[in-house]
Design an enzyme around this catalytic site. Sequence first.
Site, PDB file in Angstrom:
ATOM      1  CG  HIS A   1      -1.872   1.203   1.214  1.00  0.00           C
ATOM      2  ND1 HIS A   1      -3.000   1.272   0.789  1.00  0.00           N
ATOM      3  CD2 HIS A   1      -1.563   2.400   1.906  1.00  0.00           C
ATOM      4  CE1 HIS A   1      -3.435   2.421   1.034  1.00  0.00           C
ATOM      5  NE2 HIS A   1      -2.550   3.151   1.561  1.00  0.00           N
ATOM      6  CD  GLU A   2       1.743   3.561   3.706  1.00  0.00           C
ATOM      7  OE1 GLU A   2       1.988   4.694   3.062  1.00  0.00           O
ATOM      8  OE2 GLU A   2       0.777   3.357   4.283  1.00  0.00           O
TER       9      GLU A   2
END
Length: 676
Positions: A30-31
Amino acid sequence: MDFTLSLINTTSLLNILIAAIGLGMVVFFHELGHFLVAKWCNVYVERFSIGFGPAIWARKYGETEYVLGCLPLGGYVKMYGQDDMDPSQMTDEQVAANPRAYSSKTVLQRMAIISAGVIMNIITGTMCFILVFMWGIDKVDRVAGSVQVGKPAWRHGMRAGDTLTSINGSPIEDFDDVTRHTALSPRGPIRVTGFHDDGKTFDLSLEPETFEIRRIIGVGPAYSLNVMDKSEGVDFGPAIPGSSADSAKFHYGDQIVAVDGVKVEDSRQLFAVLNDHAAKAVQVEVLRKEVDEKGAPKLDDKGDVIRETATVELPSQPFLGSGIKMGIGKIVALQEGSVAAQAGLQVGDRIAKVNGQDVERDLDPFRLTEIFSANAGKEVIVTVTRDAVPGAPETLDLVLTPEDRDPWSEPPTMTNSPLSIPSIGVGYHLVPTVFEVREGSPAAAAGIKQRDTVTKLELTKMPGVSKDVLNLFETSFEIGELNWAHAFWTMQENGRSGPVKLTIKPASAEAAKTVELTPAPIEGWFVPTTRGLLLNVQHVERKAKDFPEAVSMGVRYTINSAQDIYLTLRGLFTRSISPQGLSGPIGIAKLAYRFAGLGLAHFLLFIGLISINLAVINFLPIPVLDGGHMVFLLWEGIFRRKPSEAVVIRATYFGLAFLLSLFAFVIFQDLFISKI
């Protein structure tokens, strides 16, 4: 012993490590989405962190510091000009003057950066699902193995062995679909289609009931013919301690193929044969895994487990009793179109006599189902009392012809479940007041008397019996007005390893008391089930035939998973779903550990679901979350100006307060309410 403990600890530690890595990778990807697109847009990324709080590891490569935080509750990418802890940066013109600041980028560039994390999670989840369906995964089959008496499915005529094909038009591939589509359906009736074991189709409109925290129709999964597998933390054999199967020589993973020479193809056929031969020992033919000197299964050239044929004698298992007979209550459930309904029986009637015999004095109310099944195809006169006018009950003689159904095909396995008479389609409760105490029985020896009321039953175990067996099952039963049948049945199935404690409220003015007694075998009455043998549930493999089909299945599973999350949120707002079903980081970690022990396919499916959950939840329009940032960007794109600093600050602090409150709530759920 030390080696076994060491092996268990090693396995547990490995599962913990796998779970931690899997959940960490969900956050990482996600990051990473935010990070890569930010770099592509030439934004100065100050920090890339997995976890929050003080760093347990940190390194700086180039201009970015990479950090592993001590609190594994998420992660973040800190960009110059975008800081949730200092929301004023997003409206600061001086910061925006820096060409590498996040706030200096165009609206479309910032939208791309903000949405990249969610998109990466969707891609990650979809890839996990594609891999799962390429390899294949065992899912619980969509066949109903049990139908709970009095619940919507039972009232509309569904039976064990029925196969469900759709709910509200959504196809049913496995039993998880049954649970999800029922729990997430809007208030009101749902449409259920399928077919019976004779091939006839059905199309029903059912109104689900709320049970504990979710909506149900009252069906359970079917059992397979495979004896249970060895599970971590379970230190007894593939049978209930004290049961007849416990003395037999079954092995974990045995596959039942015949009983007394009769071939069986599914668990319903197995149960039917065991019911027909309940009073005698039977010879069970099984296919057994061949093992090497280390206990590992032997494999053939194709990698399949080699099995040998073995025969196991399974003794009969008598019912246990304490010598008390309860009174009969009123009919509380009636199947639509059943024999009883056609004969004129109604909810609220009380069965008083069967063919002239008084149900309480001459018969045993618990065994009425056997009386009716024994008279299948014959006319039976049923005398009922009916409160047509309050205070003036009338007596009616009704004639009916029972169907040919196994008497215990619908046992009271659920709390407060009525006793069923499958051959006529009614369910009734027993009154927890003692109608009769047999002379010389354990109950008589314990001082139980006629008209005493049983308020609680508790199963116990003898010293030396496995410490884990009763932890797997319900052991304490508050009887109330509805639960005696369920408590008595559970004692037959799971409570054979020790004495029973009964809490009694005497008919006299004496105080309530608890007595301990050891139930005795009831002569001539035998349990018609698996006699304590534990079976796995029936599974079906979901596997794509080629890569394109795996992609199609993976994409469809992604879409369905995202829809389920939105339906869950809708259900929470409309109160058709209880918030007690929510889990926080502790619950998710427990689930991750559990799935890590089920194999790679199941773990990847779980990680995929977590990825989709993170994507959907993160894109909700809540300040601080990616969805909240997207709302600000949409405002800026539409009105050609940024929201004021005051609006951004207030919205951000509101979002933080909301998320912290939600976090505290789910942590409380995990610690004190969740059953995970």
